[in-house]
Design a protein around this motif. Sequence first.
Motif, mmCIF file in Angstrom:
data_model
loop_
_atom_site.group_PDB
_atom_site.id
_atom_site.type_symbol
_atom_site.label_atom_id
_atom_site.label_comp_id
_atom_site.label_asym_id
_atom_site.label_seq_id
_atom_site.Cartn_x
_atom_site.Cartn_y
_atom_site.Cartn_z
ATOM 1 N N SER A 157 0.839 -1.198 0.000
ATOM 2 C CA SER A 157 0.000 0.000 0.000
ATOM 3 C C SER A 157 0.877 1.252 0.000
ATOM 4 N N ASP A 158 0.223 2.381 0.139
ATOM 5 C CA ASP A 158 0.922 3.656 0.207
ATOM 6 C C ASP A 158 1.322 4.021 1.634
ATOM 7 N N GLY A 159 1.446 3.024 2.488
ATOM 8 C CA GLY A 159 1.793 3.257 3.889
ATOM 9 C C GLY A 159 0.625 3.091 4.825
ATOM 10 N N LEU A 160 -0.472 2.545 4.321
ATOM 11 C CA LEU A 160 -1.671 2.363 5.129
ATOM 12 C C LEU A 160 -1.406 1.436 6.310
ATOM 13 N N LYS A 161 -1.768 1.910 7.511
ATOM 14 C CA LYS A 161 -1.713 1.083 8.719
ATOM 15 C C LYS A 161 -3.107 1.032 9.332
ATOM 16 N N VAL A 162 -3.502 -0.147 9.753
ATOM 17 C CA VAL A 162 -4.854 -0.386 10.235
ATOM 18 C C VAL A 162 -4.789 -1.261 11.485
ATOM 19 N N PRO A 163 -5.911 -1.501 12.158
ATOM 20 C CA PRO A 163 -5.905 -2.435 13.283
ATOM 21 C C PRO A 163 -5.341 -3.791 12.878
ATOM 22 N N VAL A 164 -4.747 -4.470 13.817
ATOM 23 C CA VAL A 164 -3.983 -5.673 13.495
ATOM 24 C C VAL A 164 -4.839 -6.733 12.810
ATOM 25 N N GLU A 165 -6.088 -6.879 13.235
ATOM 26 C CA GLU A 165 -6.940 -7.897 12.612
ATOM 27 C C GLU A 165 -7.340 -7.487 11.198
ATOM 28 N N GLU A 166 -7.431 -6.185 10.922
ATOM 29 C CA GLU A 166 -7.748 -5.726 9.571
ATOM 30 C C GLU A 166 -6.545 -5.866 8.644
ATOM 31 N N ALA A 167 -5.346 -5.709 9.190
ATOM 32 C CA ALA A 167 -4.146 -6.006 8.403
ATOM 33 C C ALA A 167 -4.115 -7.479 8.046
ATOM 34 N N GLY A 168 -4.503 -8.327 8.989
ATOM 35 C CA GLY A 168 -4.590 -9.751 8.693
ATOM 36 C C GLY A 168 -5.579 -10.040 7.581
ATOM 37 N N PHE A 169 -6.738 -9.370 7.624
ATOM 38 C CA PHE A 169 -7.746 -9.547 6.579
ATOM 39 C C PHE A 169 -7.216 -9.100 5.219
ATOM 40 N N ALA A 170 -6.637 -7.901 5.164
ATOM 41 C CA ALA A 170 -6.150 -7.370 3.892
ATOM 42 C C ALA A 170 -5.015 -8.211 3.338
ATOM 43 N N ASN A 171 -4.019 -8.494 4.159
ATOM 44 C CA ASN A 171 -2.845 -9.230 3.680
ATOM 45 C C ASN A 171 -3.150 -10.706 3.452
ATOM 46 N N GLY A 172 -4.103 -11.258 4.200
ATOM 47 C CA GLY A 172 -4.516 -12.636 3.944
ATOM 48 C C GLY A 172 -5.244 -12.773 2.623
ATOM 49 N N THR A 173 -6.052 -11.766 2.288
ATOM 50 C CA THR A 173 -6.758 -11.791 1.006
ATOM 51 C C THR A 173 -5.794 -11.619 -0.151
ATOM 52 N N THR A 174 -4.910 -10.626 -0.055
ATOM 53 C CA THR A 174 -3.989 -10.383 -1.172
ATOM 54 C C THR A 174 -2.979 -11.511 -1.328
ATOM 55 N N ALA A 175 -2.641 -12.176 -0.232
ATOM 56 C CA ALA A 175 -1.712 -13.304 -0.322
ATOM 57 C C ALA A 175 -2.262 -14.422 -1.189
ATOM 58 N N ASP A 176 -3.585 -14.577 -1.194
ATOM 59 C CA ASP A 176 -4.202 -15.663 -1.968
ATOM 60 C C ASP A 176 -4.740 -15.200 -3.317
ATOM 61 N N THR A 177 -4.789 -13.915 -3.564
ATOM 62 C CA THR A 177 -5.473 -13.391 -4.744
ATOM 63 C C THR A 177 -4.921 -13.965 -6.051
ATOM 64 N N LEU A 178 -3.610 -14.058 -6.173
ATOM 65 C CA LEU A 178 -3.009 -14.590 -7.398
ATOM 66 C C LEU A 178 -2.816 -16.108 -7.353
ATOM 67 N N ASP A 179 -3.242 -16.752 -6.249
ATOM 68 C CA ASP A 179 -3.063 -18.206 -6.108
ATOM 69 C C ASP A 179 -1.600 -18.587 -6.356
ATOM 70 N N TRP A 180 -0.695 -17.815 -5.759
ATOM 71 C CA TRP A 180 0.735 -17.934 -6.059
ATOM 72 C C TRP A 180 1.535 -18.185 -4.789
ATOM 73 N N GLU A 181 0.863 -18.429 -3.651
ATOM 74 C CA GLU A 181 1.602 -18.542 -2.402
ATOM 75 C C GLU A 181 2.107 -19.968 -2.196
ATOM 76 N N ASP A 182 1.666 -20.627 -1.169
ATOM 77 C CA ASP A 182 2.072 -21.999 -0.904
ATOM 78 C C ASP A 182 0.899 -22.929 -1.185
ATOM 79 N N CYS A 183 1.182 -24.210 -1.131
ATOM 80 C CA CYS A 183 0.110 -25.190 -1.086
ATOM 81 C C CYS A 183 0.625 -26.390 -0.304
ATOM 82 N N THR A 184 0.050 -26.637 0.849
ATOM 83 C CA THR A 184 0.313 -27.880 1.550
ATOM 84 C C THR A 184 -0.697 -28.912 1.048
ATOM 85 N N TRP A 185 -0.690 -30.087 1.649
ATOM 86 C CA TRP A 185 -1.681 -31.102 1.276
ATOM 87 C C TRP A 185 -3.095 -30.604 1.546
#
Length: 460
Positions: A68-96
């Motif tokens: 982002s452009d430096g956006l800081k939010v409550p810790v649980e909202e950062a988890g929501f934003a970064n958890g969503t973007t981490a999966d958006t491209l389906d490019w992260e990890d894959c366990t079983w």
Amino acid sequence: MQYTRKLGAYAAGLKYEDLPPEVIEQAKKITLHVIAVAIASMNVPTAQRTVDMVRQKGGTPEATVWGSDGLKVPVEEAGFANGTTADTLDWEDCTWTGHASAGVIPAAFALAEKLGSGGKAYLEAVVAAYEVYQRIAMSVQPDLSNYFGKGKGWGLVCWQIFASTVAAAKMLNLDGDGIAAAITKGAYLTPLTLGDTGLTDTYHVAHGVSARCGINSALLTEIGFEPYLDGLDGNSGFWRQICDRVDWSWLDRDLGSDYLIMQTLLKHWPVNVWIEAPLDGLDILRRRHGFEADDIEKIRVSPQLDIYTDKGMTRPYVFMQAQYSVPHCFAAYLDNPNPSENWFTQESREPVGRVAELSRLVEFFGPEMDRYEAFLIFMDRDFPETTVEVVLKDGRTVRETLKFPKGHPQNNFTFQEEREHFMYCAAPFIGAEKARKFVDAVEHLEECTDLRQLAQLLIR
């Protein structure tokens, strides 16, 4: 039975000094990989809408939204934003069992930033979360009759919450009973998936929701909400919500000796896990033989998984369907071998145009295989064998058969390769200097005394 308490005690007691060097390096590589692909998603509408949503909500600035452009939010909202973007491209990890990193890394990093924690504490949280998450997930795997919507609605995010719950609870330095209580709260807050919602970006957002709920499970425990310590156990345990059976032996199987974080597949391409090997095969052949898209008569792929084709459709009509389509992914690669969100734009999914034309070169041969069978092979620490055959217009036929795509535990990325991956994905958004500094810091993460310094490198 007290499996929940046993897992809580294990997570609370896990220390950096007890971890094998390869486990520590794996946690660092996962950190680089996942943050890189989260940042790389910043041009995708799903990611943009997610960031806009948490920006508009506001709140106490506790943790950074990556890319982002430096956006800081409550810790649980950062988890929501970064958890969503981490999966958006389906490019992260894959366990079983799914994409643990989309919960673990956003939660651990956000809490580390909020608390000003050091690198060792962060690495402990990452490893503890993987070990607990994977065992819970494996304990509730349904049989074939209950798989993929045939019964209670199996879906990766059914157990995704435990990845972020344990990471956050460990970062908060909860004791064994505290982590057990957080796990129990997570069992009640888990999202459940049903039907075709997994074919839209709702699926990506569900990873962010799981990250947010997992962090909240830990925070609720920390502030003293009444604890219950046995949420995984007995006939009323978590498994009853989502599954037709439970394998109790998985909950403490080789705990502390067999590090399941080492069985993580880090994706080479921004596509569904079962397209990783076919796309590797096409890439190997193109590099080895030097052909271009216009040189190809047809491409044949074996085996055919039930998820490989656009059944009932001429072209994939949503972003995620394109990521699950061998014809589309092959065509996008041939049109531009450099992976990015541009592979899956609305224009690329139209029934006319260059990508649509190239997708019609792809056909399948050999046996059919469903995902359940493929997952069983993966769970056995193996991978389905894939053959890609390219018939060229000059009369040549070239073929590649492989088992382990790049990033599989038996064909893992080196740290240098992860460095290159991070630079490729993140530098266009945050700049090469910040990207290099971040990779250097992660390489020596145990020397970092305050992860807030690293968070400042992840913004534009």
